[in-house]
Write an enzyme that holds these catalytic residues in place. Structure first.
Site, PDB file in Angstrom:
ATOM      1  N   ASP A  95      -0.376   9.899  -1.766  1.00 52.83           N
ATOM      2  CA  ASP A  95      -1.084  10.311  -0.455  1.00 52.83           C
ATOM      3  C   ASP A  95      -2.280  11.356  -0.816  1.00 52.83           C
ATOM      4  OD1 ASP A  95       0.588   9.036   0.871  1.00 52.83           O
ATOM      5  OD2 ASP A  95       1.672  10.676   1.999  1.00 52.83           O
ATOM      6  N   ARG A 136     -11.821 -15.015   9.615  1.00 50.35           N
ATOM      7  CA  ARG A 136     -10.783 -14.216  10.293  1.00 50.35           C
ATOM      8  C   ARG A 136     -11.217 -12.475  10.181  1.00 50.35           C
ATOM      9  NH1 ARG A 136      -5.832 -17.451   8.636  1.00 50.35           N
ATOM     10  NH2 ARG A 136      -5.266 -18.807  10.440  1.00 50.35           N
ATOM     11  N   ARG A 195       1.106   9.115   5.356  1.00 46.95           N
ATOM     12  CA  ARG A 195       1.775   9.416   6.397  1.00 46.95           C
ATOM     13  C   ARG A 195       1.297  10.432   7.570  1.00 46.95           C
ATOM     14  NH1 ARG A 195       7.371  10.757   5.242  1.00 46.95           N
ATOM     15  NH2 ARG A 195       6.471  11.597   3.382  1.00 46.95           N
ATOM     16  N   ALA A 231     -14.781  -2.228   3.541  1.00 43.81           N
ATOM     17  CA  ALA A 231     -14.214  -2.372   4.765  1.00 43.81           C
ATOM     18  C   ALA A 231     -15.096  -2.318   5.872  1.00 43.81           C
ATOM     19  CB  ALA A 231     -12.704  -1.659   4.726  1.00 43.81           C
ATOM     20  N   HIS A 246     -16.360 -12.249   8.287  1.00 41.39           N
ATOM     21  CA  HIS A 246     -14.849 -11.911   8.413  1.00 41.39           C
ATOM     22  C   HIS A 246     -15.198 -10.234   8.797  1.00 41.39           C
ATOM     23  CE1 HIS A 246     -15.910 -10.806   4.155  1.00 41.39           C
ATOM     24  NE2 HIS A 246     -15.493  -9.639   4.617  1.00 41.39           N
ATOM     25  N   HIS A 250       5.115  -0.156   0.443  1.00 37.35           N
ATOM     26  CA  HIS A 250       5.612   0.274  -0.641  1.00 37.35           C
ATOM     27  C   HIS A 250       5.040  -0.210  -2.125  1.00 37.35           C
ATOM     28  CE1 HIS A 250       8.192   2.193   2.395  1.00 37.35           C
ATOM     29  NE2 HIS A 250       8.435   3.095   1.273  1.00 37.35           N
ATOM     30  N   VAL A 251       4.373  -1.468  -1.813  1.00 37.41           N
ATOM     31  CA  VAL A 251       3.780  -2.319  -2.884  1.00 37.41           C
ATOM     32  C   VAL A 251       2.722  -0.980  -3.648  1.00 37.41           C
ATOM     33  CG1 VAL A 251       1.674  -3.703  -3.443  1.00 37.41           C
ATOM     34  CG2 VAL A 251       3.934  -4.732  -2.225  1.00 37.41           C
TER      35      VAL A 251
HETATM   36  O1  F6P Z   1       4.738  10.142   0.407  1.00 29.50           O
HETATM   37  C1  F6P Z   1       4.112   9.074  -0.105  1.00 29.50           C
HETATM   38  C2  F6P Z   1       4.633   7.928   0.839  1.00 29.50           C
HETATM   39  O2  F6P Z   1       4.444   6.935   0.184  1.00 29.50           O
HETATM   40  C3  F6P Z   1       3.909   8.036   2.196  1.00 29.50           C
HETATM   41  O3  F6P Z   1       2.516   7.455   2.086  1.00 29.50           O
HETATM   42  C4  F6P Z   1       4.572   7.149   3.122  1.00 29.50           C
HETATM   43  O4  F6P Z   1       4.592   7.617   4.447  1.00 29.50           O
HETATM   44  C5  F6P Z   1       5.920   7.602   2.698  1.00 29.50           C
HETATM   45  O5  F6P Z   1       5.707   8.001   1.266  1.00 29.50           O
HETATM   46  C6  F6P Z   1       7.176   6.471   2.942  1.00 29.50           C
HETATM   47  O6  F6P Z   1       8.377   7.248   2.394  1.00 29.50           O
HETATM   48  P1  F6P Z   1       9.559   6.388   2.193  1.00 29.50           P
HETATM   49  O7  F6P Z   1       9.459   5.891   0.593  1.00 29.50           O
HETATM   50  O8  F6P Z   1      10.691   7.593   2.301  1.00 29.50           O
HETATM   51  O9  F6P Z   1       9.414   5.381   3.163  1.00 29.50           O
END
Ligand code: F6P
Length: 327
Positions: A131, A166, A175, A190, A220, A257-258
């Site tokens: 983050d 598209r 977060r 973007a 696009h 999470h990728v």
């Molecule tokens: O703190 C890093 C982070 O990847 C944030 O960007 C994301 O909101 C959060 O963790 C997701 O957390 P978790 O792995 O607990 O779902």
């Protein structure tokens, strides 16, 4: 007189980040050159409370340089927010004869490290979070690799978006921070970036789509939405699905999470190795209550209370630039 540091522990906490393993490896190797033993705490603060410890040596940390994630495991442990959890953690460390702790992680993790320091247990943090929201740190471990992952995916989406004329709405992690979204937006060209720091309304999004240039050879429209933006990615898709713009239809991609996985790139590898070295040296010098990392253009120790303050890396000038480049 303080007794010399003979044994330290290391844990990784919160969201894993590419480069954490290199930081662990650096802690072990640097400490060993000073004759200091290293113990790994498995599963972050959860493992600290449970006393889930494992000795680390050079062999244990071999072959982890290319691996994302964290070999020690991680957790988000609510019990560590309570005094009892912290005291149990300190009791476990003391029982194991450990003189100091290194906490590799982001904001929440460094708040926990700060409490340990305040309770009298020598603790040093290492700045690590994709983050990039640790205050005063230019880049934390994992950010560069996560950004490059996001960028590769955005470039791929651009190919298909152009082919079908598209709109694509892409949700990136963050977060409370729009750093990943903003930087990936600028790097990928973007059209619009939505962040928690500079909220955009649905009307503004619709207007930007409606007025997008129609003379482009492969029209696009790519909108990047940070996870923490008040206007959510799915709402943006709904809002622009039928807009009369130079593209037709909108699709949602959540990278999720990728962005946290994958082989750490060179910047994160050197950042992790050097930040961890600084953290070990600080503990050996009897310091506590700091986070180690790249701050103010150099490798520095920043007091915990400063590092966990709200951060402001997404600035008005970045928003302006992203709009100019995306128009
Ligand atoms: O703190 C890093 C982070 O990847 C944030 O960007 C994301 O909101 C959060 O963790 C997701 O957390 P978790 O792995 O607990 O779902």
């Amino acid at each position: 007189m303080k007794r010399p540091v003979k044994s330290i522990a290391v844990l990784t906490s919160g969201g894993d980040a590419p480069g954490m393993n290199i930081a662990i490896r650096s802690v072990v190797k640097v400490a060993r050159t000073h004759g200091v033993d290293v113990t790994g705490v498995r599963g972050g603060y959860r493992g600290l409370i449970a006393g889930d410890f494992t000795p680390l040596d050079a062999e244990k940390v071999s072959d982890i340089i290319t691996r994302g994630g964290t070999m020690l495991g991680s957790s988000r442990e609510p019990r560590f927010l309570e005094d009892a959890g912290k005291r149990d953690g300190i009791a476990n460390l003391e029982r194991a004869g450990i003189d100091g702790l290194i906490v590799i992680g982001g904001n929440g993790s460094q708040s926990g490290a700060k409490s340990l320091h305040e309770l009298g247990f020598p603790t040093i943090g290492v700045a690590s979070t994709i983050d990039n929201d640790l205050h005063t740190f230019e880049m934390s471990i994992g950010v560069d690799t996560a950004l490059n992952t996001a960028l590769e995916m955005l470039d791929r989406l651009q190919d298909t978006a152009s082919s079908h004329n598209r709109a694509f709405v892409v949700e990136l992690m963050g977060r409370n921070s729009g750093y990943l979204a903003m930087m990936a937006g600028i790097a990928s060209g973007a059209n619009l970036v939505l962040t928690p720091e500079f909220p955009v309304t649905q009307d503004e999004v619709v207007e930007a789509c409606r007025t997008a240039p129609r003379d482009h050879s492969s029209p696009h429209f790519i909108i990047i939405v940070a996870e923490g933006s008040p206007l959510k990615a799915a709402q943006v898709v709904d809002g622009i699905q039928d807009v009369d713009g130079p593209f037709s239809g909108a699709r949602l991609t959540v990278l999720g999470h990728v962005q946290r996985g994958g082989t750490p790139l060179v910047f994160d590898r050197t950042l992790a190795a050097r930040s961890a070295e600084l953290a070990v040296r600080a503990l050996l010098e009897g310091k506590s209550g700091y986070v180690a990392g790249l701050s103010g253009g150099e490798y520095n120790l920043v007091p915990h209370e400063v590092a966990i303050q709200p951060d402001v890396k997404v600035t008005e000038s970045l928003v302006r630039l992203s709009r100019v480049l995306g128009a």
